[in-house]
Write an enzyme that holds these catalytic residues in place. Structure first.
Site, mmCIF file in Angstrom:
data_model
loop_
_atom_site.group_PDB
_atom_site.id
_atom_site.type_symbol
_atom_site.label_atom_id
_atom_site.label_comp_id
_atom_site.label_asym_id
_atom_site.label_seq_id
_atom_site.Cartn_x
_atom_site.Cartn_y
_atom_site.Cartn_z
ATOM 1 C CG ASP A 86 -1.961 1.087 1.180
ATOM 2 O OD1 ASP A 86 -2.337 1.496 0.068
ATOM 3 O OD2 ASP A 86 -2.415 1.527 2.256
ATOM 4 C CE1 TYR B 89 -1.070 8.924 3.791
ATOM 5 C CE2 TYR B 89 1.112 9.877 4.029
ATOM 6 C CZ TYR B 89 -0.220 9.861 4.356
ATOM 7 O OH TYR B 89 -0.705 10.769 5.272
ATOM 8 C CG HIS C 49 -4.901 10.881 1.848
ATOM 9 N ND1 HIS C 49 -6.043 10.868 2.614
ATOM 10 C CD2 HIS C 49 -4.089 9.900 2.355
ATOM 11 C CE1 HIS C 49 -5.937 9.922 3.544
ATOM 12 N NE2 HIS C 49 -4.767 9.330 3.402
ATOM 13 C CD GLU D 140 -7.037 4.570 3.929
ATOM 14 O OE1 GLU D 140 -6.257 3.932 3.172
ATOM 15 O OE2 GLU D 140 -6.677 5.058 5.007
ATOM 16 C CD GLU E 29 -5.621 2.958 -0.814
ATOM 17 O OE1 GLU E 29 -4.707 2.318 -1.399
ATOM 18 O OE2 GLU E 29 -5.661 3.116 0.420
ATOM 19 C CG ASP F 18 -6.125 -0.127 2.372
ATOM 20 O OD1 ASP F 18 -6.323 -1.255 2.845
ATOM 21 O OD2 ASP F 18 -5.093 0.525 2.584
ATOM 22 C CE1 TYR G 11 1.746 7.322 13.247
ATOM 23 C CE2 TYR G 11 -0.042 7.327 14.841
ATOM 24 C CZ TYR G 11 0.963 7.994 14.168
ATOM 25 O OH TYR G 11 1.182 9.323 14.403
ATOM 26 C CE LYS H 159 -4.898 0.828 5.813
ATOM 27 N NZ LYS H 159 -5.778 1.828 5.182
ATOM 28 C CB THR I 223 -6.547 7.828 0.698
ATOM 29 O OG1 THR I 223 -6.630 6.773 1.656
ATOM 30 C CG2 THR I 223 -7.890 8.530 0.602
#
Length: 423
Positions: free
Chosen positions: A134, A136, A141, A207, A209, A241, A252, A261, A357
């Site tokens: 994934d 970013y 975003h 999210e 995507e 997602d 996190y 996730k 996202t």
């Protein structure tokens, strides 16, 4: 121009206005029925065309296909064939569906065997996904999230404009559109609490995507350059997602997403090929500061793809909550794949790579409830009454995507999923 992309092509199969599945699309997927096991197909209008039946009847002779290529429960083996072979198959399907070609059109028995109504089949997961990454890669975003959790002056982390940030996610919980799932549960910690608590997620979010899928292996220790990357990419799916925001906030640091996730991600069932996306390429943003040489690329590799998200509470009409576009990416798929492999990471056929996202420059184009409701401070009204700050039990989230140019429309259908209460 790729032959199957010709905007002048018309099909003898009826294609309703605003259908995602024009003759210029020819996506690939896997379907089954009550009496037939999973096998490969394409979509045209409201129909599913069984490719295994065409294969048995010799429609792909001379195209170097191994036996029973399409009589398999996933597309991995087909995707792993040389790009020239898979392109020739797509062109051949286009020929068979073209208005002036009587070969399939006038073979009533074969038409009867090979065509199904989309509404009468069950779409399956199109590929086996060995690995999932994934990214970013939407600047808006990343900026929005940075503003919420830090401040506008430090919204983007120092590395963000130097490399496509990403993490390795859980592949086993990627499921096809239509698969319901249970609200996740785990540890959360309120800002004013001394200790964490264990409970169902309270801040469940989607999210918006896109994801690309690789069709070629590079071998451990070998890099893929941006010049080579397109040969490794078979096509794209819409990717939802899901995120448990309250769980993610607590867990996190220091290693990033985990339980927040890994409980479910949903994909659209039809893979739209890189070839079909070719007419909808657009230029990307000017990247400043200048990227390192291994991330430089030539050509247009962003895509003008309209994206939409709707929420449908149980027994209510849906409410469209976002309209965005895939062109709003800072890092493109070539750069993502080049960065992923620059250290010699080995890619496998069927690996999936989500964009992160996708959020546009205006609030109506934000790709998550975290942004649309701005951490819950701006509730989103539903058409049937009520409002949403995040996703509630029994809500169904629906994502759609299509591109349109020169009178030609191609799309992905829907990716939709219903949230069930936590177990």
């Amino acid at each position: 121009m790729i032959k199957a992309n010709d905007p002048k092509l018309k099909s003898w199969v009826e294609v309703p206005a605003n259908s995602d599945f024009s003759i210029q699309n020819i996506p690939f997927g896997i379907f089954k029925t009550d009496s037939l096991g999973p096998r490969a197909a394409t979509a045209i209008g409201d129909k599913v065309l069984d490719l295994s039946v065409l294969e048995v009847h010799g429609c792909f002779e001379g195209l170097s296909l191994p036996p029973e290529t399409f009589n398999k429960p996933v597309l991995n083996d087909f995707m792993g064939l040389d790009k020239e072979v898979t392109r020739a198959v797509r062109n051949r399907i286009s020929d068979l569906l073209e208005a002036d070609n009587a070969e399939l059109r006038d073979n009533s028995e074969l038409v009867k065997q090979a065509f199904f109504e989309q509404s009468e089949v069950e779409m399956c997961m199109p590929v086996h996904v060995p690995n999932y990454t994934d990214f970013y890669s939407s600047e808006q975003h990343a900026y929005n999230v940075g503003c919420m959790f830090r401040d506008p002056e430090n919204a983007l982390m120092p590395n963000w404009k130097h490399l496509p940030v990403g993490y390795h996610g859980r592949a086993s919980s990627i499921v096809v559109s239509g698969t319901p799932f249970h609200r996740p549960k785990g540890q959360t910690k309120a800002d004013d609490a001394a200790m964490p608590s264990f409970n169902p997620c309270r801040l469940l979010d989607f999210e918006l995507e896109m994801a690309f899928i690789t069709c070629k292996e590079n071998g451990l220790g070998n890099s893929i350059s941006t010049k080579e990357a397109e040969d490794y990419i078979f096509g794209f799916v819409i990717f939802n997602d899901w995120s448990a925001r309250d769980m993610q906030k607590w867990e996190y640091v220091p290693l990033g997403p985990f339980l927040a996730k890994n409980f479910a991600s949903h994909v659209s069932p039809w893979i739209v090929t890189m070839d079909a996306m070719e007419p909808f390429r657009v230029s990307g943003p000017k990247q400043d500061p200048k990227v390192l040489p291994y991330l430089e690329y030539e050509g247009d590799y962003h895509f003008d793809l309209n994206l939409q998200v709707a929420i449908q509470p149980e027994a209510q009409e849906e409410t469209v909550v976002a309209n965005s576009n895939f062109r709003y990416m800072y890092w493109n798929c070539l750069q993502q794949l080049a960065h992923h492999t620059v250290n010699g990471c080995n890619m496998q056929i069927g690996d999936m790579y989500a964009s992160g996202t996708i959020s546009g420059p205006t609030p109506a184009e934000y790709g998550s409830m975290l942004e649309l409701s701005w951490r819950g401070s701006k509730p989103v009204s539903m058409n049937g009454g009520g409002e949403r700050k995040f996703i509630q039990d029994h809500d169904t989230v629906i994502m759609r995507g299509h591109a349109e140019r020169n009178g030609v429309r191609i799309g992905f259908g829907e990716v939709k999923a219903k949230v069930l209460p936590a177990k």
